[in-house]
Write an enzyme that holds these catalytic residues in place. Sequence first.
Site: not given
Ligand code: EPZ
Length: 427
Positions: A22, A92, A116, A121, A334, A406
């Site tokens: 996905k 998202r 969420c 996020r 995370i 999903r």
């Molecule tokens: C991706 O989300 C995945 N979704 C998530 O999978 C996964 O849990 C996550 O990466 C971590 O591996 C997709 O790929 C569609 P991040 P993403 O940006 O990119 C902070 C699932 O169940 N952050 O790597 O949104 C954030 O809050 C989903 O399939 C900022 O602060 O996650 C988090 O603490 C859930 N500012 C950390 O970074 C930003 O601009 C990592 O989040 C972006 C992120």
Amino acid sequence: MEKLIVEGGRQLSGEVRISGAKNAALPLIAATLLAPGKHTLRNVPDLRDTRTFMRLMGELGVTSERNGNTVTLDSTQLVHAEVSYDLVKTMRASVLVLGPLVARLGRARVSLPGGCAIGARPINFHIMGLEALGVSCRLENGYVDAEISTPLQGNVIYFDIPSVTATENLLMAAVLAEGTTVLKNVAREPEIGNLIDMLNGMGAEIEGKDSGRLTIKGVTSLRPADCRIIPDRIEAGTYLMAIAATGGNGMVTHCNPSHLPSLLEKLRAVGLIVVETKDTISINWPEGDTNSYRKLRSVDIKTMPYPGYPTDLQAQFMALMTISSDVSMVNETIFENRFMHVAELRRMGADIKVDGHSAVVSGKGMRGLNGAPVMATDLRASSSLVVAGLAATGRTEITRIYHLERGYENLVEKLTGLGARVWKESV
Ligand code: EPZ
């Protein structure tokens, strides 16, 4: 609305085929915006999220057609560059069109995703990176209005946190920028490697795949893609833990074991025999470990960016630890609110104490859980309830299973194929 019924206590065995990822399909669908023409994506899972993303692309003017797990997308004519809150609030990952729309059309108006169940996020790294490439981003009325008055300019961008979708958004913007962009401290998840391979196949010039540093030499145009989505490592890990939780032996096929380095070590630490081939992973129990004496050792996990233990497999491992033989610690680094499954697991008899980002799990031993009515709260929390329900004695009823749909293709068929007694009923 439907609920999932799980008759627990049955040992799972046999083989289950893993679908396309996905979290690779979503960015790769978005990347088709970068080049006009007909793109072909193979091994695309048919999920609620991929269907939602295709609808979103349709609103932008991209026509798509699915033939089994092959999807063709024609992005020749884009009609506008706006993505509504209605769509973004349900998924998202819609924010992934921001980078490619700005690169292709010079503008984009995308609703802020909002939080969420698992956390706030934010998308500040996405905005910071685009602004470094010369994009002006105005945040108002819950939207990001992104626009360029001159062509995108390459730059050096450092990410405080290795963000998966921020890395993907900036990759998709930088490939059509003038000059060279260097992205530092980027995420290294395999889904990003899949996107890099797709973009390079379209004529991009990206170096540093799987490292923490990516160098992108901008090009003036790209050609349509024909590429394959990688196997879903999170789906594979979920099924391995479902089989283990029931005391069974089984194999996941059409997967990539090298994408699950930390989980496989943790399953070995738990006491399972894990055998890898090029595209399969099988789990068995040690010799002489008869059903009545099957024991899962208690093992600690701490979620980290790839290749550390994946946060998307945290809830499922916690479910496994609730029936282990001792005490284990689960540390979620995370996301700030990714223990929503704890209250539901407790309803099934689990002994879990949460203190901030850490949870102490006191294992009840195999068959230590009892079936109960529980509620899904987010995608991966709901899959942990399925793992627990399969292991529990008695019936578990899981409501709000649209969360599950999903991210898990043909879940009921795949579990039934492993010998589980699961079915859906309307609520
Ligand atoms: C991706 O989300 C995945 N979704 C998530 O999978 C996964 O849990 C996550 O990466 C971590 O591996 C997709 O790929 C569609 P991040 P993403 O940006 O990119 C902070 C699932 O169940 N952050 O790597 O949104 C954030 O809050 C989903 O399939 C900022 O602060 O996650 C988090 O603490 C859930 N500012 C950390 O970074 C930003 O601009 C990592 O989040 C972006 C992120």
